[in-house]
Design an enzyme around this catalytic site. Sequence first.
Site, PDB file in Angstrom:
ATOM      1  N   LYS A  84       0.845  -1.203   0.000  1.00 27.17           N
ATOM      2  CA  LYS A  84       0.000   0.000   0.000  1.00 27.17           C
ATOM      3  C   LYS A  84       0.874   1.245   0.000  1.00 27.17           C
ATOM      4  CE  LYS A  84      -1.926   2.704   2.921  1.00 27.17           C
ATOM      5  NZ  LYS A  84      -1.769   3.961   2.152  1.00 27.17           N
ATOM      6  N   GLU A  93       3.603   7.272  15.658  1.00 27.85           N
ATOM      7  CA  GLU A  93       2.203   7.197  16.091  1.00 27.85           C
ATOM      8  C   GLU A  93       1.459   6.076  15.337  1.00 27.85           C
ATOM      9  OE1 GLU A  93       0.567  10.882  14.922  1.00 27.85           O
ATOM     10  OE2 GLU A  93      -1.422  10.415  15.675  1.00 27.85           O
ATOM     11  N   GLU A 115       9.785   0.916  10.576  1.00 27.76           N
ATOM     12  CA  GLU A 115      10.823   1.943  10.398  1.00 27.76           C
ATOM     13  C   GLU A 115      10.108   3.260  10.627  1.00 27.76           C
ATOM     14  OE1 GLU A 115      12.638   4.774   9.080  1.00 27.76           O
ATOM     15  OE2 GLU A 115      12.701   3.923   7.058  1.00 27.76           O
ATOM     16  N   CYS A 169      13.060  10.552   7.526  1.00 22.14           N
ATOM     17  CA  CYS A 169      12.936  10.092   8.901  1.00 22.14           C
ATOM     18  C   CYS A 169      14.257  10.272   9.638  1.00 22.14           C
ATOM     19  CB  CYS A 169      12.483   8.642   8.926  1.00 22.14           C
ATOM     20  SG  CYS A 169      13.359   7.641   7.745  1.00 22.14           S
ATOM     21  N   GLU A 214       9.280  15.192  16.084  1.00 23.01           N
ATOM     22  CA  GLU A 214       9.704  15.133  14.685  1.00 23.01           C
ATOM     23  C   GLU A 214       8.864  16.112  13.868  1.00 23.01           C
ATOM     24  OE1 GLU A 214       8.862  11.494  12.423  1.00 23.01           O
ATOM     25  OE2 GLU A 214      10.861  11.720  11.559  1.00 23.01           O
TER      26      GLU A 214
HETATM   27  P1  ADP Z   1       2.788  10.700   7.684  1.00 22.71           P
HETATM   28  O1  ADP Z   1       2.230  11.258   8.964  1.00 22.71           O
HETATM   29  O2  ADP Z   1       4.169  11.084   7.415  1.00 22.71           O
HETATM   30  O3  ADP Z   1       1.869  10.844   6.500  1.00 22.71           O
HETATM   31  P2  ADP Z   1       1.879   8.114   8.318  1.00 22.71           P
HETATM   32  O4  ADP Z   1       2.529   7.271   9.341  1.00 22.71           O
HETATM   33  O5  ADP Z   1       0.562   8.742   8.619  1.00 22.71           O
HETATM   34  O6  ADP Z   1       2.948   9.169   7.914  1.00 22.71           O
HETATM   35  O7  ADP Z   1       1.702   7.321   6.959  1.00 22.71           O
HETATM   36  C1  ADP Z   1       2.598   6.364   6.461  1.00 22.71           C
HETATM   37  C2  ADP Z   1       1.799   5.279   5.781  1.00 22.71           C
HETATM   38  O8  ADP Z   1       0.956   4.682   6.749  1.00 22.71           O
HETATM   39  C3  ADP Z   1       0.879   5.748   4.652  1.00 22.71           C
HETATM   40  O9  ADP Z   1       0.864   4.766   3.635  1.00 22.71           O
HETATM   41  C4  ADP Z   1      -0.464   5.824   5.339  1.00 22.71           C
HETATM   42  O10 ADP Z   1      -1.550   5.662   4.453  1.00 22.71           O
HETATM   43  C5  ADP Z   1      -0.380   4.648   6.290  1.00 22.71           C
HETATM   44  N1  ADP Z   1      -1.278   4.720   7.443  1.00 22.71           N
HETATM   45  C6  ADP Z   1      -1.735   5.819   8.093  1.00 22.71           C
HETATM   46  N2  ADP Z   1      -2.566   5.467   9.097  1.00 22.71           N
HETATM   47  C7  ADP Z   1      -2.637   4.112   9.108  1.00 22.71           C
HETATM   48  C8  ADP Z   1      -3.316   3.136   9.906  1.00 22.71           C
HETATM   49  N3  ADP Z   1      -4.102   3.501  10.912  1.00 22.71           N
HETATM   50  N4  ADP Z   1      -3.129   1.837   9.619  1.00 22.71           N
HETATM   51  C9  ADP Z   1      -2.323   1.451   8.614  1.00 22.71           C
HETATM   52  N5  ADP Z   1      -1.669   2.309   7.828  1.00 22.71           N
HETATM   53  C10 ADP Z   1      -1.809   3.626   8.058  1.00 22.71           C
END
Ligand code: ADP
Length: 497
Positions: free
Chosen positions: A193, A249, A268, A302, A399
Site C-alpha cells: 500500500k 504514532e 521503520e 525520517c 519530529e
Molecule cells: P505521515 O504522517 O508522514 O503521512 P503516516 O505514518 O501517517 O505518515 O503514513 C505512512 C503510511 O501509513 C501511509 O501509507 C499511510 O496511508 C499509512 N497509514 C496511516 N494510518 C494508518 C493506519 N491507521 N493503519 C495502517 N496504515 C496507516
Amino acid sequence: MTVTLEKSVEDFIATPRRLFIDGQWVEAASGKVFATPNPATGETLAQVAEADAEDVDRAVRAARRAFEGPWSRMTASQRGRIIWRIGDLIEEHAEELAQLESLDNGKPLSVARVADIPLAAELFRYMAGWATKIEGNTITLSPPFAPDAAFHAYTLREPVGVVGQIIPWNFPLLMAAWKLGPALATGNTIVLKPAEQTPLSALRLAELMAEAGLPDGVVNVLPGYGETAGAALAAHDGVNKIAFTGSTEVGKLIVHAAAGNLKKVTLELGGKSPNIVFDDADPELAIPGAANAIFFNHGQCCVAGSRLFVHESRFEQVVAGVADIARGITLGPGLHPDTQMGPLVSDEQLRRVTGYLDSGREEGARTVAGGSRYGERGYFVEPTVLVDTRPDMAVVREEIFGPVVVASPFADLDEIAAQANDTAYGLGAGIWTRDISKAHALARKIRAGTVWINCYNVFDAALPFGGYKQSGWGREMGHEVLEAYTEVKAVCAQLHT
Ligand code: ADP
C-alpha cells in the site's frame, strides 16, 4: 519554464489509475477514486482508484495463491533474475520515473534523478544476488538424555508467506524498493500500500515488475488511505507479516492491529536525529554537511539531522554558515530546472510544519533563517534555522518532518552523548571531527541505528538501516533484512543404524 514532460508521463497521469491485483488492473470494489494533488500548485494531478477492506482481502487471497503456486515453484536463480531485471527496467525508465516522482511528491527532479531512482534500481540488484544465497546451517547436537544417539540436524530458512507492506510518501519509489526487494529475494508474496499522497510511481513500478516477468499475484499494489486500506491490511488474518514505514504514532497502531493473528511486524519510524559538529571539524565539510543533513528532501526524511549540536567555540560560525545556505536555497516547483527545494508534500504537512514554527517562536526560540511559509500557492516552507531553544520545547523533542533545524551549543564529549541520546527516537546521527578516536568513541555511545562520520544521508543497499528505541523494530537493507522476511525451521533427524 519547467522541464518538458515525457509523453509516457503525460499519458500515465491523464489516465485514471486502477488497483493492481493478481496481475490485473481493476477498479476498487467500492468504485471509489481519489485525487492525488500536485504539491507545487495544489491542483489535481491524477485520479486513482481507492482500495478498501474488500480489495485488501482480494489482494491477500491472490498473494496467497501466488505464494503457494508459481512463485514457490521457481528456482531461486529464476527469482533472482527477475529481481535483477526489475532494477534494469527502473534504470531504463529512469527519467520517466523521476518525473513522476517529482510531480507527485514535489521533490526537485534533480534529486529524484540522482537519489530516488538509482538507489531503487541498485536495491533490486543487490537483493537479486541474495535470492540464491538464503542458507541454513548444520548443527551438532549433544542431548544429555540420549548421549549414544546420532542426529542430523539443520535449519531451513523459509519465506514468511504473504507480506503486507505500508510505505510513506517521502521517497515513494525507493521505499517501495526497500520493501519489495528483500521480500521477493526471500520468496514471499506481497500486498503493497503506497501512501495516499504519492501512489503513482508504485503503480508504474507494478507495470515494470510484470514486464520483468513477475508472475501474477506476487506483488499487488493497492493505493488507498491509511485508516481504511492500511488498517485492513495490518489487521488481515491472511497476512503473515507486516512491514511498515511511517510515523511512530501510526507504527503503534500497526502493532495493535497486528496482534489479532500475531503477524510478524517490522517498523521503520520517526526520528529526531542529532548532528554533532566538534571544534576540530573541517568547517568546509561540516557546514554544508549540516545543511544537507536537514534540508535534503525538504527535511522530509525520517533520519533528517534535525538537532544540530555545535561545540560552543564554533557555534556562531557554524550556525551563520548553515543559515547562509538556508537563505540561498532556491524554492520552486520540482520540475523547474533551478529548483533546489520543492514544496512539502501536502497541505497537511504545510500546516504541521508551520504550526511547529509558530510553537517554536511562542516558546521563545529565535529564528536565524527562514521561519515562514513561502509564497501563497503550493505547499512551500522556507528552510529554517532556530536557536535559543530549550530541551523541553516541542520543536526540539518532536519530529517536524520539514526543513527546520534547531541548533544548540555543547561543551564536551560526555555532555554531548547525553544530549544526543535525550530523545525518544534513535534512528540516525552525524559526527563531524578530524579526530577518529573521538568519532568512533562517540559512535558507540549514541543509541541510534546509523551513525555517519564526516558525512550524512549516505544510503546503500548493503548498509542495514533502522532504529533503536521508538524509531522502530528490525532493519531494512543489508543482509540483516533477510531475517525479517524469513522463518527459521529446525529439522532434526535421528540416525538409527
Ligand atoms: P505521515 O504522517 O508522514 O503521512 P503516516 O505514518 O501517517 O505518515 O503514513 C505512512 C503510511 O501509513 C501511509 O501509507 C499511510 O496511508 C499509512 N497509514 C496511516 N494510518 C494508518 C493506519 N491507521 N493503519 C495502517 N496504515 C496507516
